[in-house]
Write a protein that holds these residues in place. Sequence first.
Motif, PDB file in Angstrom:
ATOM      1  N   HIS A   1      -9.592  11.109  -0.163  1.00 24.76           N
ATOM      2  CA  HIS A   1      -8.199  10.797  -0.506  1.00 24.76           C
ATOM      3  C   HIS A   1      -7.278  11.156   0.660  1.00 24.76           C
ATOM      4  CE1 HIS A   1      -4.252  12.210  -2.021  1.00 24.76           C
ATOM      5  NE2 HIS A   1      -4.298  11.098  -2.729  1.00 24.76           N
ATOM      6  N   GLY A   2      -7.479  12.325   1.246  1.00 25.86           N
ATOM      7  CA  GLY A   2      -6.672  12.741   2.386  1.00 25.86           C
ATOM      8  C   GLY A   2      -6.838  11.808   3.582  1.00 25.86           C
ATOM      9  N   LEU A   3      -8.060  11.348   3.800  1.00 26.36           N
ATOM     10  CA  LEU A   3      -8.298  10.393   4.893  1.00 26.36           C
ATOM     11  C   LEU A   3      -7.589   9.068   4.624  1.00 26.36           C
ATOM     12  CD1 LEU A   3     -12.073  11.119   5.564  1.00 26.36           C
ATOM     13  CD2 LEU A   3     -10.131  11.709   7.052  1.00 26.36           C
ATOM     14  N   TYR A   4      -7.642   8.617   3.368  1.00 32.01           N
ATOM     15  CA  TYR A   4      -6.913   7.393   3.011  1.00 32.01           C
ATOM     16  C   TYR A   4      -5.402   7.575   3.213  1.00 32.01           C
ATOM     17  CZ  TYR A   4     -10.528   4.337   1.094  1.00 32.01           C
ATOM     18  OH  TYR A   4     -11.600   3.497   0.929  1.00 32.01           O
ATOM     19  N   ASP A   5      -4.885   8.752   2.889  1.00 29.77           N
ATOM     20  CA  ASP A   5      -3.462   9.013   3.135  1.00 29.77           C
ATOM     21  C   ASP A   5      -3.136   8.859   4.619  1.00 29.77           C
ATOM     22  OD1 ASP A   5      -2.637   9.409   0.536  1.00 29.77           O
ATOM     23  OD2 ASP A   5      -2.445  11.590   0.708  1.00 29.77           O
ATOM     24  N   GLU A   6      -3.970   9.434   5.471  1.00 30.84           N
ATOM     25  CA  GLU A   6      -3.752   9.311   6.921  1.00 30.84           C
ATOM     26  C   GLU A   6      -3.814   7.857   7.358  1.00 30.84           C
ATOM     27  OE1 GLU A   6      -6.062  11.855   9.510  1.00 30.84           O
ATOM     28  OE2 GLU A   6      -6.173  13.383   7.926  1.00 30.84           O
ATOM     29  N   LEU A   7      -4.811   7.123   6.880  1.00 31.21           N
ATOM     30  CA  LEU A   7      -4.972   5.718   7.245  1.00 31.21           C
ATOM     31  C   LEU A   7      -3.792   4.879   6.768  1.00 31.21           C
ATOM     32  CD1 LEU A   7      -6.731   3.387   8.364  1.00 31.21           C
ATOM     33  CD2 LEU A   7      -7.781   3.251   6.090  1.00 31.21           C
ATOM     34  N   ASN A   8      -3.406   5.045   5.511  1.00 35.80           N
ATOM     35  CA  ASN A   8      -2.293   4.264   4.968  1.00 35.80           C
ATOM     36  C   ASN A   8      -0.977   4.596   5.660  1.00 35.80           C
ATOM     37  OD1 ASN A   8      -3.598   2.613   3.035  1.00 35.80           O
ATOM     38  ND2 ASN A   8      -3.762   4.333   1.649  1.00 35.80           N
ATOM     39  N   GLN A   9      -0.771   5.863   5.984  1.00 33.80           N
ATOM     40  CA  GLN A   9       0.448   6.245   6.695  1.00 33.80           C
ATOM     41  C   GLN A   9       0.488   5.585   8.074  1.00 33.80           C
ATOM     42  OE1 GLN A   9       2.997   8.155   5.315  1.00 33.80           O
ATOM     43  NE2 GLN A   9       4.089   7.427   7.092  1.00 33.80           N
ATOM     44  N   ALA A  10      -0.641   5.605   8.763  1.00 26.44           N
ATOM     45  CA  ALA A  10      -0.704   5.016  10.103  1.00 26.44           C
ATOM     46  C   ALA A  10      -0.601   3.490  10.062  1.00 26.44           C
ATOM     47  CB  ALA A  10      -2.007   5.433  10.794  1.00 26.44           C
ATOM     48  N   ALA A  11      -1.262   2.869   9.105  1.00 30.00           N
ATOM     49  CA  ALA A  11      -1.318   1.406   9.058  1.00 30.00           C
ATOM     50  C   ALA A  11      -0.125   0.776   8.357  1.00 30.00           C
ATOM     51  CB  ALA A  11      -2.609   0.964   8.353  1.00 30.00           C
ATOM     52  N   ARG A  12       0.432   1.463   7.341  1.00 28.25           N
ATOM     53  CA  ARG A  12       1.469   0.851   6.507  1.00 28.25           C
ATOM     54  C   ARG A  12       2.767   1.634   6.446  1.00 28.25           C
ATOM     55  NH1 ARG A  12      -3.428   0.443   4.403  1.00 28.25           N
ATOM     56  NH2 ARG A  12      -4.263  -1.612   3.983  1.00 28.25           N
ATOM     57  N   GLY A  13       2.745   2.825   7.029  1.00 27.05           N
ATOM     58  CA  GLY A  13       3.948   3.646   7.014  1.00 27.05           C
ATOM     59  C   GLY A  13       4.215   4.343   5.702  1.00 27.05           C
ATOM     60  N   ARG A  14       3.234   4.348   4.802  1.00 27.46           N
ATOM     61  CA  ARG A  14       3.375   5.041   3.526  1.00 27.46           C
ATOM     62  C   ARG A  14       1.997   5.358   2.974  1.00 27.46           C
ATOM     63  NH1 ARG A  14       2.696   3.022  -1.570  1.00 27.46           N
ATOM     64  NH2 ARG A  14       2.057   0.879  -1.765  1.00 27.46           N
ATOM     65  N   THR A  15       1.974   6.363   2.119  1.00 29.31           N
ATOM     66  CA  THR A  15       0.735   6.673   1.415  1.00 29.31           C
ATOM     67  C   THR A  15       0.796   6.069   0.030  1.00 29.31           C
ATOM     68  OG1 THR A  15       1.656   8.763   0.626  1.00 29.31           O
ATOM     69  CG2 THR A  15       0.401   8.831   2.689  1.00 29.31           C
ATOM     70  N   TRP A  16      -0.363   5.991  -0.607  1.00 26.82           N
ATOM     71  CA  TRP A  16      -0.417   5.468  -1.961  1.00 26.82           C
ATOM     72  C   TRP A  16       0.209   6.457  -2.923  1.00 26.82           C
ATOM     73  CZ3 TRP A  16      -5.416   2.669  -3.887  1.00 26.82           C
ATOM     74  CH2 TRP A  16      -5.604   1.492  -3.156  1.00 26.82           C
ATOM     75  N   GLU A  17       0.892   5.919  -3.922  1.00 26.94           N
ATOM     76  CA  GLU A  17       1.395   6.724  -5.023  1.00 26.94           C
ATOM     77  C   GLU A  17       0.352   6.709  -6.139  1.00 26.94           C
ATOM     78  OE1 GLU A  17       5.465   5.948  -6.094  1.00 26.94           O
ATOM     79  OE2 GLU A  17       5.887   5.210  -4.070  1.00 26.94           O
ATOM     80  N   ARG A  18       0.573   7.534  -7.140  1.00 34.61           N
ATOM     81  CA  ARG A  18      -0.420   7.642  -8.208  1.00 34.61           C
ATOM     82  C   ARG A  18      -0.744   6.294  -8.839  1.00 34.61           C
ATOM     83  NH1 ARG A  18       1.651  12.630 -11.856  1.00 34.61           N
ATOM     84  NH2 ARG A  18       3.264  11.089 -12.267  1.00 34.61           N
ATOM     85  N   HIS A  19       0.283   5.502  -9.099  1.00 36.88           N
ATOM     86  CA  HIS A  19       0.034   4.210  -9.754  1.00 36.88           C
ATOM     87  C   HIS A  19      -0.778   3.272  -8.868  1.00 36.88           C
ATOM     88  CE1 HIS A  19       3.828   3.381  -7.567  1.00 36.88           C
ATOM     89  NE2 HIS A  19       3.297   2.191  -7.418  1.00 36.88           N
ATOM     90  N   ASP A  20      -0.683   3.441  -7.549  1.00 36.26           N
ATOM     91  CA  ASP A  20      -1.491   2.615  -6.648  1.00 36.26           C
ATOM     92  C   ASP A  20      -2.980   2.900  -6.843  1.00 36.26           C
ATOM     93  OD1 ASP A  20       0.649   1.278  -5.204  1.00 36.26           O
ATOM     94  OD2 ASP A  20       1.024   3.198  -4.201  1.00 36.26           O
ATOM     95  N   PHE A  21      -3.317   4.168  -7.079  1.00 36.91           N
ATOM     96  CA  PHE A  21      -4.713   4.515  -7.329  1.00 36.91           C
ATOM     97  C   PHE A  21      -5.203   3.915  -8.638  1.00 36.91           C
ATOM     98  CE2 PHE A  21      -3.579   7.661  -4.184  1.00 36.91           C
ATOM     99  CZ  PHE A  21      -4.695   7.641  -3.354  1.00 36.91           C
ATOM    100  N   VAL A  22      -4.341   3.887  -9.636  1.00 32.68           N
ATOM    101  CA  VAL A  22      -4.717   3.282 -10.915  1.00 32.68           C
ATOM    102  C   VAL A  22      -4.971   1.788 -10.725  1.00 32.68           C
ATOM    103  CG1 VAL A  22      -3.993   2.802 -13.282  1.00 32.68           C
ATOM    104  CG2 VAL A  22      -3.518   5.042 -12.260  1.00 32.68           C
ATOM    105  N   LEU A  23      -4.106   1.120  -9.979  1.00 34.69           N
ATOM    106  CA  LEU A  23      -4.314  -0.306  -9.717  1.00 34.69           C
ATOM    107  C   LEU A  23      -5.591  -0.536  -8.913  1.00 34.69           C
ATOM    108  CD1 LEU A  23      -0.662  -1.448  -8.941  1.00 34.69           C
ATOM    109  CD2 LEU A  23      -2.014  -1.915 -10.998  1.00 34.69           C
ATOM    110  N   GLY A  24      -5.867   0.336  -7.961  1.00 36.99           N
ATOM    111  CA  GLY A  24      -7.112   0.237  -7.204  1.00 36.99           C
ATOM    112  C   GLY A  24      -8.325   0.396  -8.118  1.00 36.99           C
TER     113      GLY A  24
END
Length: 111
Positions: free
Chosen positions: A14-37
Amino acid sequence: MDLSEITRQAMRVHGLYDELNQAARGRTWERHDFVLGFVGDVGDLAQLTQAADGVRPAPPGPGLGHELADCLWSVVVIAKLYGVDLEAAFTTTMRQLEESIADGLGKGTTP
């Protein structure tokens, strides 16, 4: 492997995904994003089980074990993000289900 180790590994990813999403998209996933995933993972799982049962052709990709692990990862992360003690909830739910099933099996029988 126990649930605490699974949780540690899941949260590390999860922490690695946060780093990746921040670098690639400028934001991390919120809780609801994980539910949609998770919903997407369940859809993939449904396709793979249909393929395993011969209902449809197998989609390309790593397969059923991988998708089950993805779903488990999602459930563990979602529980952690929402503050749910998954081990306690699982234990309580299984006990309740056992009692409910036992009650159902006992109905209509004479002692």
